[in-house]
Motif scaffolding. Structure first.
Motif, mmCIF file in Angstrom:
data_model
loop_
_atom_site.group_PDB
_atom_site.id
_atom_site.type_symbol
_atom_site.label_atom_id
_atom_site.label_comp_id
_atom_site.label_asym_id
_atom_site.label_seq_id
_atom_site.Cartn_x
_atom_site.Cartn_y
_atom_site.Cartn_z
ATOM 1 N N PRO A 35 1.018 -1.226 -0.051
ATOM 2 C CA PRO A 35 -0.054 0.063 0.180
ATOM 3 C C PRO A 35 0.827 1.206 0.049
ATOM 4 O O PRO A 35 0.575 2.252 -0.785
ATOM 5 C CB PRO A 35 -0.676 0.115 1.415
ATOM 6 N N SER A 36 1.946 1.366 0.786
ATOM 7 C CA SER A 36 2.770 2.642 0.680
ATOM 8 C C SER A 36 3.428 2.868 -0.533
ATOM 9 O O SER A 36 3.553 3.884 -0.951
ATOM 10 C CB SER A 36 3.877 2.627 1.939
ATOM 11 N N THR A 37 3.724 1.608 -1.464
ATOM 12 C CA THR A 37 4.465 1.904 -2.563
ATOM 13 C C THR A 37 3.513 2.220 -3.711
ATOM 14 O O THR A 37 3.845 3.170 -4.252
ATOM 15 C CB THR A 37 5.262 0.419 -3.004
ATOM 16 N N LEU A 38 2.260 1.815 -3.349
ATOM 17 C CA LEU A 38 1.213 2.229 -4.299
ATOM 18 C C LEU A 38 0.823 3.531 -4.142
ATOM 19 O O LEU A 38 0.461 4.491 -5.314
ATOM 20 C CB LEU A 38 -0.126 1.687 -4.153
ATOM 21 N N LEU A 39 0.947 4.239 -3.062
ATOM 22 C CA LEU A 39 0.519 5.514 -2.773
ATOM 23 C C LEU A 39 1.894 6.307 -3.285
ATOM 24 O O LEU A 39 1.275 7.490 -3.849
ATOM 25 C CB LEU A 39 0.436 5.874 -1.332
ATOM 26 N N ILE A 82 -4.462 15.436 -5.653
ATOM 27 C CA ILE A 82 -3.796 14.127 -5.449
ATOM 28 C C ILE A 82 -2.620 14.327 -4.325
ATOM 29 O O ILE A 82 -2.301 13.231 -3.825
ATOM 30 C CB ILE A 82 -3.119 13.748 -6.850
ATOM 31 N N GLY A 83 -1.945 15.381 -4.281
ATOM 32 C CA GLY A 83 -0.857 15.700 -3.540
ATOM 33 C C GLY A 83 -1.335 15.467 -2.275
ATOM 34 O O GLY A 83 -0.648 14.928 -1.246
ATOM 35 N N VAL A 84 -2.456 16.300 -1.767
ATOM 36 C CA VAL A 84 -2.759 16.299 -0.516
ATOM 37 C C VAL A 84 -3.371 14.996 0.043
ATOM 38 O O VAL A 84 -3.219 14.569 1.120
ATOM 39 C CB VAL A 84 -3.744 17.503 -0.022
ATOM 40 N N THR A 85 -4.059 14.289 -0.818
ATOM 41 C CA THR A 85 -4.827 13.014 -0.469
ATOM 42 C C THR A 85 -3.607 12.014 -0.265
ATOM 43 O O THR A 85 -3.793 11.118 0.621
ATOM 44 C CB THR A 85 -5.611 12.477 -1.722
ATOM 45 N N THR A 86 -2.650 11.933 -1.002
ATOM 46 C CA THR A 86 -1.806 10.942 -0.975
ATOM 47 C C THR A 86 -0.717 11.258 0.629
ATOM 48 O O THR A 86 -0.308 10.220 1.234
ATOM 49 C CB THR A 86 -0.576 10.909 -2.098
#
Length: 445
Positions: free
Chosen positions: A251-255, A276-280
């Motif tokens: 999951p962290s790699t996909l983020l 996208i930036g804030v969500t990730t």
């Protein structure tokens, strides 16, 4: 006297019905066979349970074996493990020798009438003896005076863990047995058959660990009252990392990869790229908090999983900063073009009216000035600091000002669109390189 009759009565229950028991000078049961068994009389006549065998002489040799029934839990926060074991101790008591080649399993309550070793589990936090449906104790007596004493115990034992490589760590735990009151002059401990004295540990199936290997040791504990014998069972537990790969690493790699999507979106799409930036970033923060919640009491350790999550958070945050820099440079460049449009048009019109002769005259005049004043440099970017009429401190300020403009010029982004172009290549490349070093270090070093 009551204890004598009670113990002897219990022993008689396990004898064949054809035999008869006798105590002292009188017979308890009468029949055809009234012969006494002198070996069993030692249990009641002249036997002192408070004195060890060979009292005043050689030490008692106690052979130990273990059956590991289960290891129910291994706690990283408390740094301990809970195990259910069957502890078997075997020693010889010459006071219990009787004639014949038979062995008898006695009632467990007879343990209170015999001498038994004072073995305890070192580093045990809490333990209890199973007592359903009766106390899980066994005592078997052999004709040569050998006594087999078995207990079923559940104990929680401390295990010092190094969590710096969590969850790719290997922990070494110990189960240590030692005499509480008898030193090596009175009691000696040995494993019955070396490593084969431990059974069941190779068949254990644990939720997070795999038992790599184990071995037995014989050691001594030095204390003020003497040297005490100690038996050590040492085993290594390797953590199964597959669960953490599916739960945290993937999951962290996909983020991180999701944060790279913004590089393919134009700089004008402010809501899309900001979202996208804030969500990730928020998702990565939640993932980091969740990984720490299971090990709330071990936050003092910088674990391998913390390092990886920190790397992923840095790349995600870097992608958000990259857009901020690119968007700021783009807006600055657009603002600089607006005032230049008016003068540029006027200059174009004037240039159309200038003929070739005036251009040549101006070029010749400018060339002569450069030759005659060699100490003066005329530049559109820098201020002329070689003027002889300037004071020294003014020259210093001028030189520093020119250098500052030159340095700022190095960091000025001429084309903001190239920021995304280079980020598409550099971010994945650096992330792959960091992953290679990370996994190589924690798996092989």
């Amino acid at each position: 006297m009551f204890c004598r009759y009670f113990s002897f009565f219990c022993l008689c229950l396990f004898l064949p019905t054809q035999r008869r028991c006798s105590l002292g000078h009188g017979s308890l049961l009468h029949g055809r066979d009234t012969a006494s068994l002198p070996g069993f009389e030692n249990l009641t006549t002249g036997y002192n349970k408070y004195l060890r065998p060979y009292f005043g002489g050689e030490p008692v040799q106690i052979a130990v074996s273990l059956d590991i029934a289960s290891i129910s839990s291994i706690s990283e926060s408390d740094m301990d493990y809970t195990a259910t074991i069957s502890l078997r101790q075997r020693w010889t008591d010459p006071r219990l020798v009787f004639h014949g080649n038979e062995s008898f399993t006695l009632d467990a309550r007879l343990v209170e009438l015999l001498w038994v070793p004072d073995t305890y589990i070192v580093e045990s936090k809490r333990s209890f003896l199973h007592d359903v449906t009766v106390g899980n104790r066994l005592i078997r007596l052999f004709s040569n005076g050998t006594v087999l004493y078995a207990l079923r115990i559940t104990t929680t034992v401390a295990c010092n863990m190094d969590l710096s490589k969590y969850p790719m760590d290997t922990q070494t735990c110990r189960l240590q047995l030692e005499s509480w009151g008898y030193n090596e002059n009175d009691v000696t401990f040995t494993w019955l058959r070396g490593n084969d004295s431990v059974h069941g540990i190779e068949k254990l199936r644990l939720s997070q660990y795999t038992v790599e290997h184990y071995h037995t040791l014989v050691s001594k504990s030095q204390q003020e009252t003497g040297s005490y014998p100690r038996l050590i069972l040492q085993f290594e537990l390797r953590r199964n990392v597959l669960y953490f790969i599916l739960e945290t690493y993937i999951p962290s790699t996909l983020l991180v990869m999701l944060s790279w999507v913004s590089f393919w979106i134009t700089l004008d799409s402010v809501p899309a790229r900001t979202c996208i930036g804030v969500t990730t970033v928020l998702s990565m923060t939640t993932l980091m908090i969740g990984s720490r919640s299971s090990l709330s009491k071990t936050n003092c350790f910088i674990k391998a999983i913390d390092v990886y999550l920190g790397i992923c958070f840095s790349f995600i945050f870097g992608a958000l900063v990259e857009y901020a820099v690119a968007h700021y440079s783009s807006s600055q460049k657009c603002a600089a073009k607006v005032p230049e449009e008016g003068p540029a048009n006027e200059l174009t019109e004037e240039m159309e009216e200038v003929n070739i002769t005036s251009i040549l005259n101006n070029s010749i005049t400018s060339y002569k000035q450069k030759i005659s004043f060699t100490s003066i440099e005329i530049s559109s970017d820098n201020v002329n600091c070689s003027d002889l009429t300037m004071k020294s401190h003014e020259k210093i300020k001028c030189v520093l000002r020119n250098k500052m403009h030159r340095i700022i010029g190095y960091f000025t982004i001429q084309n903001p669109g190239n920021v995304d172009h280079y980020s598409k290549l550099l971010f994945p490349l650096f992330f792959m390189l960091v992953n290679v070093f990370y996994w190589a270090y924690y798996l092989y070093f």
